[in-house]
Design a protein around this motif. Structure first.
Motif, short mmCIF file in Angstrom:
data_model
loop_
_atom_site.label_atom_id
_atom_site.label_comp_id
_atom_site.label_asym_id
_atom_site.label_seq_id
_atom_site.Cartn_x
_atom_site.Cartn_y
_atom_site.Cartn_z
N LEU A 10 8.20 52.97 38.02
CA LEU A 10 8.05 51.87 37.07
C LEU A 10 9.23 50.91 37.09
O LEU A 10 9.14 49.80 36.57
N GLY A 11 10.34 51.33 37.66
CA GLY A 11 11.52 50.48 37.72
C GLY A 11 12.27 50.40 36.40
O GLY A 11 12.81 49.35 36.05
N THR A 22 6.02 49.96 28.84
CA THR A 22 4.75 49.22 28.85
C THR A 22 4.90 47.86 29.51
O THR A 22 4.06 47.46 30.33
N SER A 23 5.97 47.14 29.20
CA SER A 23 6.15 45.82 29.81
C SER A 23 6.43 45.94 31.30
O SER A 23 5.96 45.11 32.09
N ALA A 24 7.17 46.98 31.72
CA ALA A 24 7.41 47.18 33.15
C ALA A 24 6.10 47.51 33.87
O ALA A 24 5.85 47.01 34.97
N PHE A 25 5.26 48.31 33.23
CA PHE A 25 3.96 48.64 33.83
C PHE A 25 3.12 47.38 34.00
O PHE A 25 2.54 47.15 35.06
N ARG A 26 3.06 46.57 32.97
CA ARG A 26 2.25 45.35 33.04
C ARG A 26 2.77 44.39 34.11
O ARG A 26 1.99 43.75 34.82
N ALA A 27 4.09 44.29 34.23
CA ALA A 27 4.67 43.41 35.26
C ALA A 27 4.33 43.92 36.65
O ALA A 27 3.99 43.13 37.55
N ARG A 28 4.40 45.23 36.85
CA ARG A 28 4.09 45.80 38.17
C ARG A 28 2.60 45.66 38.49
O ARG A 28 2.22 45.43 39.63
N ARG A 48 -0.08 55.68 41.81
CA ARG A 48 1.23 56.24 41.42
C ARG A 48 1.76 55.53 40.17
O ARG A 48 2.31 56.16 39.28
N LEU A 49 1.58 54.22 40.13
CA LEU A 49 2.03 53.43 38.98
C LEU A 49 1.30 53.86 37.71
O LEU A 49 1.91 54.06 36.65
N ARG A 50 0.01 54.01 37.81
CA ARG A 50 -0.81 54.41 36.66
C ARG A 50 -0.44 55.81 36.19
O ARG A 50 -0.33 56.07 34.98
#
Length: 112
Positions: A10-11, A22-28, A48-50
């Motif tokens: 997720l970074g 949540t914001s990192a997920f949405r950006a990715r 993997r991100l999910r």
């Protein structure tokens, strides 16, 4: 997941709040756009991100993941450092170090 941990996927830092995750997920997700990019690599990255997001957004799952990560880190630390310390003590490992110490004690008793 391979060698990358979920925070790296997720970074974010391990101390990140749920909102930051949540914001990192949405950006990715915006970067990957699985609805536009339809290929195997993007699908794997999105999977993997999910999985990372689903684990880290749930407090119970995140705590379990952090415990597992900490236990794994200590396991690898001991796996690397314990043989080095035992070799410095004259043994080959925890059992070897005790064996060397025991045989040295026996030799001392035999000569006295």
């Amino acid at each position: 997941m391979g060698s990358r941990n979920l925070y790296d996927v997720l970074g974010v830092k391990p101390s990140a709040t749920t909102e930051v995750i949540t914001s990192a997920f949405r950006a990715r997700v915006r970067e990957l756009r699985p609805d536009i990019r339809v290929d195997a690599v993007t699908a794997e990255r999105f999977g993997r991100l999910r999985a990372a997001y689903d684990t880290l957004r749930d407090p119970g799952l995140r705590a379990a993941y952090d415990r597992e990560r900490a236990a794994s880190r200590w396991f690898w630390w001991w796996a690397v450092h314990l043989p080095v310390r035992a070799a410095a003590a004259g043994g080959t490992g925890p059992v070897g170090a005790r064996t060397v110490r025991a045989s040295a004690d026996q030799e001392t008793r035999a000569t006295t």
